[in-house]
Design a protein around this motif. Structure first.
Motif, PDB file in Angstrom:
ATOM      1  N   THR A   1      20.502  44.218  29.335  1.00  0.00           N
ATOM      2  CA  THR A   1      20.810  43.625  30.641  1.00  0.00           C
ATOM      3  C   THR A   1      20.600  44.600  31.801  1.00  0.00           C
ATOM      4  O   THR A   1      20.186  44.198  32.887  1.00  0.00           O
ATOM      5  CB  THR A   1      22.261  43.119  30.689  1.00  0.00           C
ATOM      6  OG1 THR A   1      23.155  44.206  30.366  1.00  0.00           O
ATOM      7  CG2 THR A   1      22.482  41.982  29.706  1.00  0.00           C
TER       8      THR A   1
ATOM      9  N   TYR B   1      17.545  35.263  30.580  1.00  0.00           N
ATOM     10  CA  TYR B   1      16.921  36.002  31.665  1.00  0.00           C
ATOM     11  C   TYR B   1      16.358  35.027  32.700  1.00  0.00           C
ATOM     12  O   TYR B   1      15.603  34.118  32.350  1.00  0.00           O
ATOM     13  CB  TYR B   1      15.815  36.909  31.122  1.00  0.00           C
ATOM     14  CG  TYR B   1      16.340  37.877  30.096  1.00  0.00           C
ATOM     15  CD1 TYR B   1      16.924  39.070  30.495  1.00  0.00           C
ATOM     16  CD2 TYR B   1      16.299  37.581  28.730  1.00  0.00           C
ATOM     17  CE1 TYR B   1      17.439  39.962  29.561  1.00  0.00           C
ATOM     18  CE2 TYR B   1      16.812  38.454  27.791  1.00  0.00           C
ATOM     19  CZ  TYR B   1      17.383  39.648  28.205  1.00  0.00           C
ATOM     20  OH  TYR B   1      17.904  40.512  27.284  1.00  0.00           O
TER      21      TYR B   1
ATOM     22  N   SER C   1      19.809  39.203  34.395  1.00  0.00           N
ATOM     23  CA  SER C   1      19.959  39.296  32.949  1.00  0.00           C
ATOM     24  C   SER C   1      21.405  39.025  32.572  1.00  0.00           C
ATOM     25  O   SER C   1      22.321  39.566  33.202  1.00  0.00           O
ATOM     26  CB  SER C   1      19.561  40.691  32.451  1.00  0.00           C
ATOM     27  OG  SER C   1      18.231  41.005  32.793  1.00  0.00           O
TER      28      SER C   1
END
Length: 367
Positions: free
Chosen positions: A141, A360, A177
């Motif tokens: 992330t 995402y 993310s």
């Protein structure tokens, strides 16, 4: 006072804490590392007043002493020496003399009382998490974090801890993310914090090393505190309200294409050779169950084609090619879902088929 340490005893903890030391600190003592010996344990501490790192290691010496020394000078002196090399420290009031092999060095020192005290952490909530799981959450992330954005809350990693899950989110305003794991947390209520980018970087390095299988994270109003078997990280938190990430996640999956991840990635990497330096834009034209990839720059242009499943509509859309590549490099499954913008959502969602833990979002662009 004189003490002796081997390079093997000193180098590893020094390498662990050196990343916090700034090249041009606001206070001279922040360029120093605090070295403490007590009960046959060596503890090194560095801080930039926002992040504090401690690294400990068992040593042979029985001496008890504490002193400060220039961190980067010390690591430059010892990093190329053999592990068994003995380093002698001769500690005086304002000077430290280092002797090793046939060489000697003289460095300034400060009173240890002037070294910043560790912050007092009160009213914290404790979360226990598997080390490998936390490492993966951050790795998959944190690449979407902002960098020196005027909106400070984007320059960090958002942790949302609920009773039954942990959600980690990063965004720079153009991509986002999200990682989520299911686990029971002993919390009275939801806890949210934003960990600064530099602290995330240091945490990544620490988690890469071997250590305890599970880690305790202490979350307070102002601090993030993590302790492994021999390393402690204490970081101030970013003050601010993180964006409502759920609002940008598409909820209409009608425009979903199934794409071979590696084929898509390979073609985008080739197309990235010919993108404009300023925009990094690539055009994707969906038609007849295929993606036609177009990129161009002043040096030339590229055209590529990828077959897709489950989607035969015609639509053209453009993205920052680096954002797509970075997501495809993180995803691991053979095939991925790509949810294209619709009337209700202007964003694009990418995720692995059969794995909903990571999602995402990439915003389209005009080129």
């Amino acid at each position: 006072m004189n003490i002796q340490l081997t390079v093997g005893e000193l180098l590893e903890p020094l390498q662990t804490v050196i990343g916090v030391v700034e090249n041009k600190p606001t206070l001279p003592i922040l360029s120093h590392v605090l070295i403490q010996l007590k009960d046959s344990e060596l503890t090194l501490t560095t801080t930039d007043m926002e992040i504090e790192l401690h690294a400990s290691k068992k040593v042979q010496t029985q001496e008890e002493v504490s002193f400060t020394i220039y961190a980067k000078d010390l690591i430059d002196i010892i990093r190329k020496l053999k592990e068994e090399t003995i380093i002698e420290f001769i500690i005086e009031e304002s000077k430290i003399y280092i002797k090793t092999n046939n060489n000697s060095f003289e460095l300034n020192t400060f009173n240890t009382q002037d070294f910043p005290e560790s912050p007092k952490i009160i009213d914290s909530e404790t979360v226990n998490i598997n080390r490998t799981v936390l490492k993966e959450l951050i790795k998959k992330t944190s690449f979407s974090m902002g960098n020196q954005d005027i909106r400070a809350y984007l320059n960090g990693l958002y942790f949302e801890v609920n009773k039954d899950n942990i959600i980690v989110v990063a965004t720079d305003g153009h991509r986002l993310s999200i990682g989520e794991i299911k686990q029971n947390n002993n919390l009275a209520s939801q806890k949210t914090v934003i960990l600064p980018r530099k602290a995330v970087s240091e945490l990544n390095k620490i988690l890469e090393k071997d250590g305890d299988a599970n880690i305790d994270i202490h979350l307070s109003e102002n601090y993030f505190h993590l302790k492994t078997d021999n390393v402690t990280v204490v970081s101030r938190l970013i003050d601010g309200n993180f964006p409502n990430y759920a609002q940008v996640i598409p909820t209409n999956y009608e425009n979903t294409a199934i794409i071979n991840r590696q084929e898509f990635l390979d073609n985008l990497q080739q197309a990235s050779i010919f993108v404009e330096e300023r925009t990094k834009g690539v055009k994707l034209a969906f038609k007849d169950s295929q993606i036609n990839i177009f990129s161009h720059s002043e040096r030339g242009q590229a055209k590529a084609r990828v077959t897709v499943k489950n989607f035969n509509k015609e639509t053209d859309i453009a993205f920052n090619i680096n954002y797509l590549i970075s997501v495809l490099e993180i995803l691991t499954t053979d095939e991925i879902n790509m949810v294209l913008p619709s009337e209700n959502s202007q964003s694009c969602l990418l995720s692995s088929i059969g794995d909903e833990r990571y999602q995402y979002v990439v915003m389209p662009m005009k080129i």
